[in-house]
Design a protein around this motif. Structure first.
Motif, PDB file in Angstrom:
ATOM      1  N   ASP B 214      -0.984  26.964  98.530  1.00  0.00           N
ATOM      2  CA  ASP B 214      -0.364  28.377  98.878  1.00  0.00           C
ATOM      3  C   ASP B 214      -1.453  29.434  98.862  1.00  0.00           C
ATOM      4  N   VAL B 215      -2.206  29.410  97.836  1.00  0.00           N
ATOM      5  CA  VAL B 215      -3.209  30.492  97.619  1.00  0.00           C
ATOM      6  C   VAL B 215      -4.785  29.925  97.272  1.00  0.00           C
ATOM      7  N   TYR B 216      -5.620  30.138  98.137  1.00  0.00           N
ATOM      8  CA  TYR B 216      -6.788  29.770  97.657  1.00  0.00           C
ATOM      9  C   TYR B 216      -7.665  31.036  97.510  1.00  0.00           C
ATOM     10  N   PHE B 217      -8.309  30.963  96.290  1.00  0.00           N
ATOM     11  CA  PHE B 217      -9.184  32.324  95.820  1.00  0.00           C
ATOM     12  C   PHE B 217     -10.633  31.900  95.857  1.00  0.00           C
ATOM     13  N   ASP B 218     -11.223  32.326  96.960  1.00  0.00           N
ATOM     14  CA  ASP B 218     -12.605  31.696  97.494  1.00  0.00           C
ATOM     15  C   ASP B 218     -13.682  32.417  96.638  1.00  0.00           C
ATOM     16  N   ASN B 219     -14.414  31.844  95.927  1.00  0.00           N
ATOM     17  CA  ASN B 219     -15.724  32.515  95.205  1.00  0.00           C
ATOM     18  C   ASN B 219     -17.056  31.908  96.064  1.00  0.00           C
ATOM     19  N   VAL B 220     -16.889  30.887  96.952  1.00  0.00           N
ATOM     20  CA  VAL B 220     -17.939  30.136  97.076  1.00  0.00           C
ATOM     21  C   VAL B 220     -18.251  30.140  98.660  1.00  0.00           C
ATOM     22  N   GLY B 221     -17.345  30.170  99.498  1.00  0.00           N
ATOM     23  CA  GLY B 221     -17.933  29.897 100.897  1.00  0.00           C
ATOM     24  C   GLY B 221     -18.087  28.414 101.160  1.00  0.00           C
ATOM     25  N   GLY B 222     -18.768  28.166 102.085  1.00  0.00           N
ATOM     26  CA  GLY B 222     -19.380  27.002 102.454  1.00  0.00           C
ATOM     27  C   GLY B 222     -18.348  25.544 102.485  1.00  0.00           C
ATOM     28  N   PRO B 223     -18.949  24.349 102.180  1.00  0.00           N
ATOM     29  CA  PRO B 223     -18.259  23.218 102.126  1.00  0.00           C
ATOM     30  C   PRO B 223     -16.783  23.301 101.324  1.00  0.00           C
ATOM     31  N   ILE B 224     -16.642  24.132 100.150  1.00  0.00           N
ATOM     32  CA  ILE B 224     -15.498  24.125  99.531  1.00  0.00           C
ATOM     33  C   ILE B 224     -14.462  24.804 100.313  1.00  0.00           C
ATOM     34  N   LEU B 225     -14.961  25.892 100.872  1.00  0.00           N
ATOM     35  CA  LEU B 225     -13.897  26.664 101.554  1.00  0.00           C
ATOM     36  C   LEU B 225     -13.464  25.836 102.904  1.00  0.00           C
ATOM     37  N   GLN B 226     -14.107  25.250 103.356  1.00  0.00           N
ATOM     38  CA  GLN B 226     -13.901  23.929 104.516  1.00  0.00           C
ATOM     39  C   GLN B 226     -12.652  23.278 104.066  1.00  0.00           C
ATOM     40  N   SER B 227     -13.055  22.514 102.691  1.00  0.00           N
ATOM     41  CA  SER B 227     -12.256  21.739 102.203  1.00  0.00           C
ATOM     42  C   SER B 227     -10.920  22.384 102.095  1.00  0.00           C
ATOM     43  N   ALA B 228     -10.861  23.379 101.381  1.00  0.00           N
ATOM     44  CA  ALA B 228      -9.524  24.129 101.101  1.00  0.00           C
ATOM     45  C   ALA B 228      -8.976  24.653 102.285  1.00  0.00           C
ATOM     46  N   LEU B 229      -9.343  24.816 103.355  1.00  0.00           N
ATOM     47  CA  LEU B 229      -8.978  25.217 104.713  1.00  0.00           C
ATOM     48  C   LEU B 229      -7.977  24.012 105.280  1.00  0.00           C
ATOM     49  N   PHE B 230      -8.737  22.732 105.348  1.00  0.00           N
ATOM     50  CA  PHE B 230      -7.899  21.713 105.496  1.00  0.00           C
ATOM     51  C   PHE B 230      -6.694  21.518 104.846  1.00  0.00           C
ATOM     52  N   ALA B 231      -6.899  21.863 103.341  1.00  0.00           N
ATOM     53  CA  ALA B 231      -5.783  21.621 102.590  1.00  0.00           C
ATOM     54  C   ALA B 231      -4.644  22.639 102.341  1.00  0.00           C
ATOM     55  N   MET B 232      -4.931  23.678 103.347  1.00  0.00           N
ATOM     56  CA  MET B 232      -3.920  24.693 103.120  1.00  0.00           C
ATOM     57  C   MET B 232      -2.586  24.446 103.486  1.00  0.00           C
ATOM     58  N   LYS B 233      -1.525  24.991 102.730  1.00  0.00           N
ATOM     59  CA  LYS B 233      -0.005  24.902 103.572  1.00  0.00           C
ATOM     60  C   LYS B 233       0.033  25.644 104.627  1.00  0.00           C
ATOM     61  N   GLN B 234       0.993  25.390 105.377  1.00  0.00           N
ATOM     62  CA  GLN B 234       1.385  26.489 106.455  1.00  0.00           C
ATOM     63  C   GLN B 234       1.786  27.583 105.790  1.00  0.00           C
ATOM     64  N   GLY B 235       1.038  28.797 106.335  1.00  0.00           N
ATOM     65  CA  GLY B 235       1.472  30.090 105.795  1.00  0.00           C
ATOM     66  C   GLY B 235       0.773  30.327 104.739  1.00  0.00           C
ATOM     67  N   GLY B 236      -0.451  29.748 104.512  1.00  0.00           N
ATOM     68  CA  GLY B 236      -1.071  29.675 103.327  1.00  0.00           C
ATOM     69  C   GLY B 236      -1.925  31.289 103.401  1.00  0.00           C
ATOM     70  N   ARG B 237      -2.433  31.557 102.077  1.00  0.00           N
ATOM     71  CA  ARG B 237      -3.356  32.848 102.146  1.00  0.00           C
ATOM     72  C   ARG B 237      -4.632  32.403 101.207  1.00  0.00           C
ATOM     73  N   ILE B 238      -5.709  32.945 102.010  1.00  0.00           N
ATOM     74  CA  ILE B 238      -7.022  32.768 101.266  1.00  0.00           C
ATOM     75  C   ILE B 238      -7.760  34.300 100.874  1.00  0.00           C
ATOM     76  N   SER B 239      -7.779  34.214  99.602  1.00  0.00           N
ATOM     77  CA  SER B 239      -8.475  35.632  99.181  1.00  0.00           C
ATOM     78  C   SER B 239     -10.086  35.551  99.208  1.00  0.00           C
ATOM     79  N   CYS B 240     -10.763  36.115 100.058  1.00  0.00           N
ATOM     80  CA  CYS B 240     -12.257  35.931 100.120  1.00  0.00           C
ATOM     81  C   CYS B 240     -13.038  36.964  99.097  1.00  0.00           C
ATOM     82  N   CYS B 241     -13.405  36.379  98.052  1.00  0.00           N
ATOM     83  CA  CYS B 241     -13.960  37.231  97.137  1.00  0.00           C
ATOM     84  C   CYS B 241     -15.489  37.260  97.243  1.00  0.00           C
ATOM     85  N   GLY B 242     -16.193  36.115  97.615  1.00  0.00           N
ATOM     86  CA  GLY B 242     -17.544  36.103  97.634  1.00  0.00           C
ATOM     87  C   GLY B 242     -17.917  34.652  98.193  1.00  0.00           C
ATOM     88  N   ALA B 243     -19.129  34.398  98.362  1.00  0.00           N
ATOM     89  CA  ALA B 243     -19.551  33.183  99.130  1.00  0.00           C
ATOM     90  C   ALA B 243     -21.149  32.789  98.263  1.00  0.00           C
TER      91      ALA B 243
END
Lengths: 335, 335
Positions: B214-243
């Motif tokens: 549902d919610v991915y809090f991203d501190n890292v960007g890169g390949p982990i953000l990529q994996s999370a994007l594919f695993a998001m639920k429909q209508g999911g939210r990503i908070s971009c904090c840093g990379a």
């Protein structure tokens, strides 16, 4: 009964879509089973998303070689084996690229009495509702803000920009070719239009949006999304409607600077699908009808005659040759 | 007066940050000019963003070779040429990597009476407020939702996940190494933690989030953000904090599927900077203090002694060796 002309996807395209990827055939007109309705196609919608469906499952299942090409059409009920429908009813549904389809009664939508019927694909159809919801219910837009919209001469973009003007925004379009750009400014009333085929989009965005972009309505993805990202104002919003630059053999390159640019500029990027806002469709239909009636919003349609022109119509749409909502007239309006 | 030890950025790093990019020197303790205050540094904050500052301007100006390294510190006023400050006042501001700084009085913040002072960097500082605002005021979080947070053992991630548990979410961390992951589950109370150094993040996300994120809090960007994007639920939210994966010589690769994945999954991705929510800091301080007091939230700090350890402390932080908020004790607490 008359033959049923069908157009199939013959081969999965890997690069640019060509007419050779399709194949026409004659098939018998289907017999509706119990609970089904036989529909005669009248107006078939052509959409950039049709190309994306060939790449794999999206918000719907993929089109595979050997399938009648998928497509959304307005048609007339000619035979019903459902208590819910009668011959003569005007319906919309997943008819595909063919003259007749036997469809489950529950999958059909009843069309309103609005005429011309073509408006049910353009102003009041998926194009109009996508523009309305994707602008007003995703990023929102305030008077005085700067709105940029790509594929500005297309079915959705042409309406997005006009809604932007109605709402009091400065509106900059991005489209291909000097004639189309001139038409977008002179006829549709945008404040400016950038010709991405002949101009430096980043330089022109800087010129037309000196304070940055508040809202970018993205129909294309790719390098134009990239230029827009760099030109966003702090706190700007991007409505992700589609990525037509990537559907037809374009490299699926993501913009650089994700997520860094989003953080530094506090950008919100949000994708949507028009069906998600079905509960607010009545608002969209009311406002869009009223704006069209008062002359504030021009309905732009691009109707090609004959199902046999669907392949070249879609190929041309992907190359950006259409102005406004492109559709195929498959048969005459219901009497 | 005593010498002022300073650490300068000697050379702009192009790849991984190393101690050779820094240089220590002794300088005179500065004389405050009119309107300035002389501050003695007590606790210097180390943050992944310090590395990003060396690459160019971000939300602040870049650190350039020859500059005293920038840094946010808590300190004590030792001499004041401003009517607003007196010797003994405890302040926070842009002291940099040095023992003493003469700073414009208007740029300083008065510290609360809260003790230990270190909490003003961790729980009640930028780390705690970034976690609080970046989770609750950007994507929001409902009880029963699935929250994934990367850099889960870091200053921000360790608090994000604990707030997630307090709010009734299922919380999955992503961190490096089996010991750190075990600590995150056993001591911080996350439901699970994925070891990105030894496990397949995509496979583990599928296992731990069978219904999607549902919610991915991203501190890292890169390949982990990529994996999370594919695993998001429909209508999911990503908070971009840093990379953080991209600050220290990592390839600045954007995830693939932007904007296509955002459209198909109706994902909202939003960047933020903690300062944008200053008007809601009082809420953050109240809730965070109360959670810490009641024992629902553990404050995790990683304090290194001595300014000379700042370079290796930052290098280690970028490699993920810290647990919780890392800072440098530059000098003793005010009496």
């Amino acid at each position: 009964m008359a033959d049923n002309t069908q157009i199939l996807l013959a081969e999965k395209p890997t690069g640019k879509l060509a007419e050779s990827h399709f194949e026409a055939r004659q098939a018998p007109v289907p017999e509706p089973a119990d609970g089904q309705v036989l529909v005669r196609s009248v107006l078939l919608s052509l959409d950039a998303a049709n190309r994306a469906w060939m790449q794999g499952p999206t918000y719907k299942s993929a089109v595979n070689p050997g399938d009648v090409m998928h497509g959304y059409a307005i048609g007339e009920v000619v035979e019903s084996r459902s208590p819910d429908w009668s011959p003569g009813d005007v319906v919309a549904g997943e008819v595909g690229w063919q003259e007749y389809a036997a469809l489950d009664a529950r999958t059909l939508h009843r069309c309103s009495d609005h005429r011309p019927l073509s408006h049910l694909h353009s102003l009041l159809g998926i194009a109009g509702k996508t523009a309305y919801h994707g602008l007003l219910n995703v990023p929102g837009l305030e008077a005085g803000e700067t709105l940029v919209v790509s594929a500005a001469g297309g079915s959705v973009g042409s309406i997005v920009g006009q809604i932007g003007k109605i709402r009091g925004a400065r509106v900059i379009g991005i489209a291909g070719g000097p004639e189309k750009c001139a038409w977008i400014v002179d006829d549709l009333g945008f404040d400016a239009c950038i010709d991405y085929k002949n101009e430096d989009v980043s330089a022109k965005l800087a010129e037309h949006c000196p304070g940055g972009i508040d809202v970018y309505f993205d129909n294309v993805g790719g390098p134009i999304l990239q230029s827009a990202l760099f030109a966003m104002k702090q706190g700007g919003r991007i409505s992700c409607c589609g990525a037509v630059s990537q559907y037809d053999g374009g490299a699926p390159a993501s913009p650089v600077g994700i997520p860094g640019l989003l953080v530094v500029k506090r950008i919100r990027m949000e994708g949507f699908i028009v069906m998600d806002f079905a509960d607010r469709d009545a608002d969209a239909e009311r406002d869009l009808s009223q704006w069209a009636k008062s002359g504030q919003l021009k309905v732009v349609e691009d109707i090609l005659d004959g199902l046999e022109n669907a392949p070249r119509g879609l190929i041309g749409l992907l190359a950006g040759e259409n102005r406004g909502k492109r559709m195929i007239r498959v048969g005459p309006d219901p009497a």
